[in-house]
Motif scaffolding. Sequence first.
Motif, short mmCIF file in Angstrom:
data_model
loop_
_atom_site.label_atom_id
_atom_site.label_comp_id
_atom_site.label_asym_id
_atom_site.label_seq_id
_atom_site.Cartn_x
_atom_site.Cartn_y
_atom_site.Cartn_z
N ASP A 86 -0.25 4.37 -2.75
CA ASP A 86 0.07 3.76 -1.46
C ASP A 86 0.54 4.82 -0.46
O ASP A 86 0.23 4.73 0.74
N LEU A 87 1.27 5.82 -0.94
CA LEU A 87 1.76 6.89 -0.07
C LEU A 87 0.60 7.66 0.55
O LEU A 87 0.62 7.98 1.74
N LEU A 88 -0.42 7.94 -0.25
CA LEU A 88 -1.59 8.66 0.25
C LEU A 88 -2.36 7.82 1.26
O LEU A 88 -2.80 8.33 2.30
N LEU A 89 -2.52 6.53 0.99
CA LEU A 89 -3.22 5.65 1.93
C LEU A 89 -2.48 5.61 3.27
O LEU A 89 -3.10 5.70 4.33
N GLU A 90 -1.17 5.51 3.22
CA GLU A 90 -0.39 5.44 4.46
C GLU A 90 -0.42 6.76 5.22
O GLU A 90 -0.50 6.77 6.45
N ALA A 91 -0.37 7.88 4.49
CA ALA A 91 -0.45 9.19 5.15
C ALA A 91 -1.82 9.38 5.79
O ALA A 91 -1.93 9.89 6.92
N PHE A 92 -2.87 8.98 5.09
CA PHE A 92 -4.22 9.11 5.65
C PHE A 92 -4.40 8.21 6.87
O PHE A 92 -5.06 8.59 7.84
N ALA A 93 -3.78 7.04 6.85
CA ALA A 93 -3.85 6.14 8.01
C ALA A 93 -3.20 6.79 9.23
O ALA A 93 -3.69 6.64 10.35
N GLU A 94 -2.10 7.51 9.01
CA GLU A 94 -1.45 8.21 10.12
C GLU A 94 -2.35 9.33 10.66
O GLU A 94 -2.42 9.54 11.87
N ILE A 95 -3.02 10.03 9.75
CA ILE A 95 -3.96 11.07 10.19
C ILE A 95 -5.08 10.45 11.01
O ILE A 95 -5.48 10.96 12.06
N ALA A 96 -5.59 9.30 10.54
CA ALA A 96 -6.70 8.64 11.21
C ALA A 96 -6.34 8.15 12.61
O ALA A 96 -7.19 8.12 13.51
#
Length: 252
Positions: A86-96
């Motif tokens: 979940d941490l990776l998904l949320e971090a990638f969403a911020e990058i996106a």
Amino acid sequence: VRPVPELEYPGALMKTAADALFPKASAVVMQTKAAAEFFSEKVQRKAVVVPNAVSREFTGDAARKEDSRDKTITAVGRMDANKRFDLLLEAFAEIAKNADEEENKYRLLLYGDGEDRKKLEELAKSLGIAERTSFAGYQKGIADKIRNAGVYCLMSDTEGMPNTLIEALCLGIPAVTTDCVPGGIRQLTGDDECALVIPVGDKKALEEAIRRIIHDEALARSLSENGRKLRERFNPDRVTDLWEKLLRDCIR
């Protein structure tokens, strides 16, 4: 001693029992020097560090060309609460959200399965990154599938010593890892020599570390080259020799 000692021997009773019984053994095998520090001095005197061996598919000579780095951010592992996908998904969403031209080329490629997979798939949808995220499940021949990944991420809260990270480093994948084995991760990676080390649970630090690897080719190349140097340390033949020496010493 395989996982984090604090989790394997929780509470005063378990630790007392271990401190009383372990010194009776000829040797106590740990994965890191830091793990030994959990126990009494008597146990520490019997402690021997023997690392996990890495399969030859990760330590072989298959080429990884820097100019063929895929535009992928990948992670491998069981999809449960501890692994923190979940941490990776949320971090990638911020990058996106604020992606530049280069960052827009990247997608998430996640390998593994587990109790949280459906929840994570729903999270990817709610974050608006489902179209840029692939849940590939368990796969055979994982080394060939991730060999040219642009970034490897380990997001765990706790680990004994993370095999998937070691395998990724031996392949030469530029990596980001949480400090999930206090003391042990630094023994593995050095001072950000093989991977960028971030605090456990720090989404912002994960986002920034991924961005650094995407944009800094010199950094990515350095992490890749230093990671490959671990191949000898975790080579199956070397680890077998360590076990043989340990057993012979115990017999003598």
